[in-house]
Design a protein around this motif. Structure first.
Motif, PDB file in Angstrom:
ATOM      1  N   THR A  10       0.892  -1.086   0.118  1.00  0.00           N
ATOM      2  CA  THR A  10       0.015   0.045  -0.267  1.00  0.00           C
ATOM      3  C   THR A  10       0.876   1.214  -0.137  1.00  0.00           C
ATOM      4  OG1 THR A  10      -0.139  -0.085   2.393  1.00  0.00           O
ATOM      5  CG2 THR A  10      -1.945  -1.166   0.940  1.00  0.00           C
ATOM      6  N   VAL A  11       2.245   1.219   0.191  1.00  0.00           N
ATOM      7  CA  VAL A  11       3.117   2.326   0.108  1.00  0.00           C
ATOM      8  C   VAL A  11       2.871   3.115  -1.277  1.00  0.00           C
ATOM      9  CG1 VAL A  11       5.045   1.201  -0.870  1.00  0.00           C
ATOM     10  CG2 VAL A  11       5.029   3.364   0.593  1.00  0.00           C
ATOM     11  N   PRO A  12       2.697   4.514  -1.274  1.00  0.00           N
ATOM     12  CA  PRO A  12       2.513   4.911  -2.433  1.00  0.00           C
ATOM     13  C   PRO A  12       3.447   4.761  -3.753  1.00  0.00           C
ATOM     14  CG  PRO A  12       2.013   6.552  -0.662  1.00  0.00           C
ATOM     15  CD  PRO A  12       2.439   5.291  -0.243  1.00  0.00           C
ATOM     16  N   LEU A  13       3.276   4.570  -4.915  1.00  0.00           N
ATOM     17  CA  LEU A  13       4.214   4.722  -5.873  1.00  0.00           C
ATOM     18  C   LEU A  13       4.979   5.905  -6.055  1.00  0.00           C
ATOM     19  CD1 LEU A  13       2.450   2.002  -8.435  1.00  0.00           C
ATOM     20  CD2 LEU A  13       4.354   1.623  -7.193  1.00  0.00           C
ATOM     21  N   SER A  14       6.183   5.851  -6.557  1.00  0.00           N
ATOM     22  CA  SER A  14       6.807   7.238  -7.093  1.00  0.00           C
ATOM     23  C   SER A  14       6.334   7.670  -8.395  1.00  0.00           C
ATOM     24  CB  SER A  14       8.495   6.985  -7.093  1.00  0.00           C
ATOM     25  OG  SER A  14       8.869   8.184  -7.626  1.00  0.00           O
ATOM     26  N   PRO A  15       5.697   8.755  -8.412  1.00  0.00           N
ATOM     27  CA  PRO A  15       5.177   9.335  -9.730  1.00  0.00           C
ATOM     28  C   PRO A  15       6.462   9.546 -10.678  1.00  0.00           C
ATOM     29  CG  PRO A  15       5.374  11.035  -8.218  1.00  0.00           C
ATOM     30  CD  PRO A  15       5.624   9.792  -7.344  1.00  0.00           C
ATOM     31  N   PRO A 112       3.508   7.123  15.517  1.00  0.00           N
ATOM     32  CA  PRO A 112       2.347   6.561  14.700  1.00  0.00           C
ATOM     33  C   PRO A 112       0.991   7.544  14.961  1.00  0.00           C
ATOM     34  CG  PRO A 112       3.522   4.736  15.505  1.00  0.00           C
ATOM     35  CD  PRO A 112       3.904   6.031  16.366  1.00  0.00           C
ATOM     36  N   GLY A 113       0.294   7.835  13.800  1.00  0.00           N
ATOM     37  CA  GLY A 113      -1.127   8.601  13.941  1.00  0.00           C
ATOM     38  C   GLY A 113      -0.836  10.099  14.140  1.00  0.00           C
ATOM     39  N   ASP A 114       0.530  10.475  14.421  1.00  0.00           N
ATOM     40  CA  ASP A 114       0.661  12.031  14.275  1.00  0.00           C
ATOM     41  C   ASP A 114       0.663  12.415  13.119  1.00  0.00           C
ATOM     42  OD1 ASP A 114       1.103  12.109  17.229  1.00  0.00           O
ATOM     43  OD2 ASP A 114       3.156  12.239  17.198  1.00  0.00           O
ATOM     44  N   GLU A 115       0.286  13.901  12.915  1.00  0.00           N
ATOM     45  CA  GLU A 115       0.003  14.616  11.756  1.00  0.00           C
ATOM     46  C   GLU A 115       1.247  15.483  11.215  1.00  0.00           C
ATOM     47  OE1 GLU A 115      -4.886  14.248  12.352  1.00  0.00           O
ATOM     48  OE2 GLU A 115      -3.619  16.282  12.422  1.00  0.00           O
ATOM     49  N   TYR A 129       7.377   8.159   2.460  1.00  0.00           N
ATOM     50  CA  TYR A 129       8.082   8.137   4.125  1.00  0.00           C
ATOM     51  C   TYR A 129       6.898   8.392   5.040  1.00  0.00           C
ATOM     52  CZ  TYR A 129      12.335   8.376   1.271  1.00  0.00           C
ATOM     53  OH  TYR A 129      13.377   8.053   0.484  1.00  0.00           O
ATOM     54  N   ALA A 130       6.049   9.044   4.913  1.00  0.00           N
ATOM     55  CA  ALA A 130       4.850   9.212   6.091  1.00  0.00           C
ATOM     56  C   ALA A 130       4.323   7.788   5.995  1.00  0.00           C
ATOM     57  CB  ALA A 130       3.880  10.377   5.679  1.00  0.00           C
ATOM     58  N   HIS A 131       3.902   7.265   5.170  1.00  0.00           N
ATOM     59  CA  HIS A 131       3.414   5.795   5.119  1.00  0.00           C
ATOM     60  C   HIS A 131       4.397   4.853   5.765  1.00  0.00           C
ATOM     61  CE1 HIS A 131       0.883   2.638   3.480  1.00  0.00           C
ATOM     62  NE2 HIS A 131       1.804   1.841   3.288  1.00  0.00           N
ATOM     63  N   ILE A 132       5.587   4.812   5.573  1.00  0.00           N
ATOM     64  CA  ILE A 132       6.543   4.058   6.307  1.00  0.00           C
ATOM     65  C   ILE A 132       6.282   4.406   7.712  1.00  0.00           C
ATOM     66  CG2 ILE A 132       8.986   3.363   6.610  1.00  0.00           C
ATOM     67  CD1 ILE A 132       9.203   3.780   3.478  1.00  0.00           C
ATOM     68  N   ALA A 133       6.330   5.554   8.093  1.00  0.00           N
ATOM     69  CA  ALA A 133       6.387   6.047   9.525  1.00  0.00           C
ATOM     70  C   ALA A 133       5.280   6.183  10.377  1.00  0.00           C
ATOM     71  CB  ALA A 133       7.206   7.607   9.519  1.00  0.00           C
ATOM     72  N   ASP A 134       4.096   5.797   9.529  1.00  0.00           N
ATOM     73  CA  ASP A 134       2.663   5.674   9.987  1.00  0.00           C
ATOM     74  C   ASP A 134       2.266   7.034  10.291  1.00  0.00           C
ATOM     75  OD1 ASP A 134       0.221   4.864  10.461  1.00  0.00           O
ATOM     76  OD2 ASP A 134       0.830   3.763  12.409  1.00  0.00           O
ATOM     77  N   VAL A 135       2.680   8.190   9.679  1.00  0.00           N
ATOM     78  CA  VAL A 135       2.511   9.419   9.938  1.00  0.00           C
ATOM     79  C   VAL A 135       1.302   9.946   8.981  1.00  0.00           C
ATOM     80  CG1 VAL A 135       3.362  11.854   9.737  1.00  0.00           C
ATOM     81  CG2 VAL A 135       4.578  10.034  11.018  1.00  0.00           C
TER      82      VAL A 135
END
Length: 412
Positions: A10-15, A112-115, A129-135
């Protein structure tokens, strides 16, 4: 069979890179591709530094300290002094490219969960990177009509919640090329101080501000506990493969937290640091020439876009990117079509589709990023391809007006 992680799926692909398989096939079929999709300059890495690097005496390529080679961090301290930024060498953490600095910032400063609040369009890999860090990335939309200026303080304040920990900006901006004024940065400064947030500023394109000297966030007083700068040699010295970046911060708690992660990965690239230290020596003429070159390239691309019916763009003030709106409704399809179905005089052009630079669904469908990293002759040919492609693209939207605006702003 064991299953891979949901995170990896589910990590976003690099555009910038997800269209590469299509480009590889097009190239295998004999089509020449003008790569304007990724920030890979064609300018030579500083030749004098490369020659000195080749002559370096070493027998063992050993680990460097986890925060970087002492002499290199001292050289970086002197580099920042050019911008009237007084740092100690221990306030500079050397990283494996700017990418690792971004990830270290998120892991060290957010749970995790911070914004994080990020003006969009933004550097697309922040999403990954936000996906990896759960941010959670909370976007605040900037608009092409006003040159992608930062929104008002009230709009930022309206995005702040109890989970907000930081505001992240890129200056000069990737993908828009916008440069933020001192007034805009002071506005950000007041917001983060009022709400006790971090302000992380990605300044990897610091040297490429064409219309006025760049204002670094490190130049503003009162942000010692708040400001974090991401830096890199990749674009400044056309040394993307060196993989040497830095996280610069005066906040001791942040540096200690980052150092825990730095020690886990042992050390940043030793050869890259040695090359980077050499590149810092007498780099004034080199950087001046590179900046002039990119300024000329910017002018070529902007001038050509002005002559293309239905295209809307603003003149970028920095970096080496231009974010434009085209007479299309699906930039993903347009970029695919360019590689799979279009050809002009044996060539085509590769762009980055706009949606990958947004977090808000539905934005960027008519937009693409152009990286003007090729020499001016190649850029003229690439713009020939793009102009012809827009003329015959089956998905071109009808009734588009010719609208290219020079909205470059007073950066003084």
């Amino acid at each position: 069979m064991p299953e891979v992680s949901n995170r990896s799926q589910t990590v976003p692909l690099s555009p910038f890179r997800k269209l590469i398989p299509l480009a590889d096939r097009a190239r295998a079929n004999g089509k020449h591709i003008y790569h304007l999709n990724i920030g890979q300059p064609d300018i030579k890495t500083p030749p004098a530094a490369v020659e000195k690097f080749r002559r370096l005496p070493w027998e063992i390529l050993d680990y460097s300290p986890s925060n970087g080679i002492d002499s290199y961090r001292e050289a970086l301290r002197n580099y920042y002094a050019r911008f009237d930024v007084d740092l100690g060498a221990d306030e500079i953490m050397v990283t494996t490219g700017g990418s690792e600095a971004i990830l270290f910032f998120m892991l060290a400063c957010l749970d995790p969960g911070d914004e994080i609040i990020v003006p969009e369009p933004f550097y697309a890999n922040y999403n990954g990177y936000a996906h990896i860090a759960d941010v959670r990335v909370v976007p605040i939309t900037c608009h092409i009509e006003d040159g992608f200026a930062l929104p008002s303080a009230d709009k930022f304040a309206g995005k702040i919640t109890e989970r907000t920990k930081a505001i992240v900006i890129t200056n000069p901006n990737n993908p828009t090329g916008a440069c933020y004024t001192r007034d805009e940065l002071e506005r950000m400064s007041e917001i983060v101080k009022d709400h006790d947030l971090f302000l992380c500023v990605d300044e990897v394109y610091r040297e490429f501000s064409y219309d006025a000297p760049l204002q670094s966030i490190l130049q503003l007083p009162g942000l010692e506990d708040h400001a974090i700068v991401i830096d890199s040699v990749s674009k400044r010295y056309s040394a993307t493969g060196a993989r040497v970046g830095a996280l610069v911060c005066r906040n001791l708690s942040v540096r200690e937290s980052v150092d825990r992660y730095a020690k886990l990965r042992l050390s940043p690239p030793g050869l890259g640091q040695r090359l980077s230290e050499l590149m810092l020596e007498d780099d004034g003429p080199y950087l001046a020439g590179v900046k002039e070159d990119y300024g000329n390239r910017r002018d070529v691309v902007y001038r050509r876009l002005q002559g293309m019916p239905g295209v809307f763009a603003t003149q970028p003030g920095g970096a080496f990117y231009l974010f434009a709106r085209f007479p299309i409704s699906d930039s993903e399809d347009f970029c695919r079509w360019l590689l799979e179905e279009f050809e002009y005089k044996g060539s085509t052009v590769m762009l980055s589709p706009g949606p990958g630079f947004y977090a808000t669904p539905g934005l960027g469908n008519a937009e693409c990023r152009i990286a003007y990293v090729l020499n001016v002759d190649d850029l003229e040919s690439a713009m020939d391809c793009l102009e012809e492609a827009l003329r015959i693209y089956p998905g071109r939207t009808e009734g588009s007006s010719v609208a290219v605006a020079d909205l470059s702003r007073d950066l003084g």
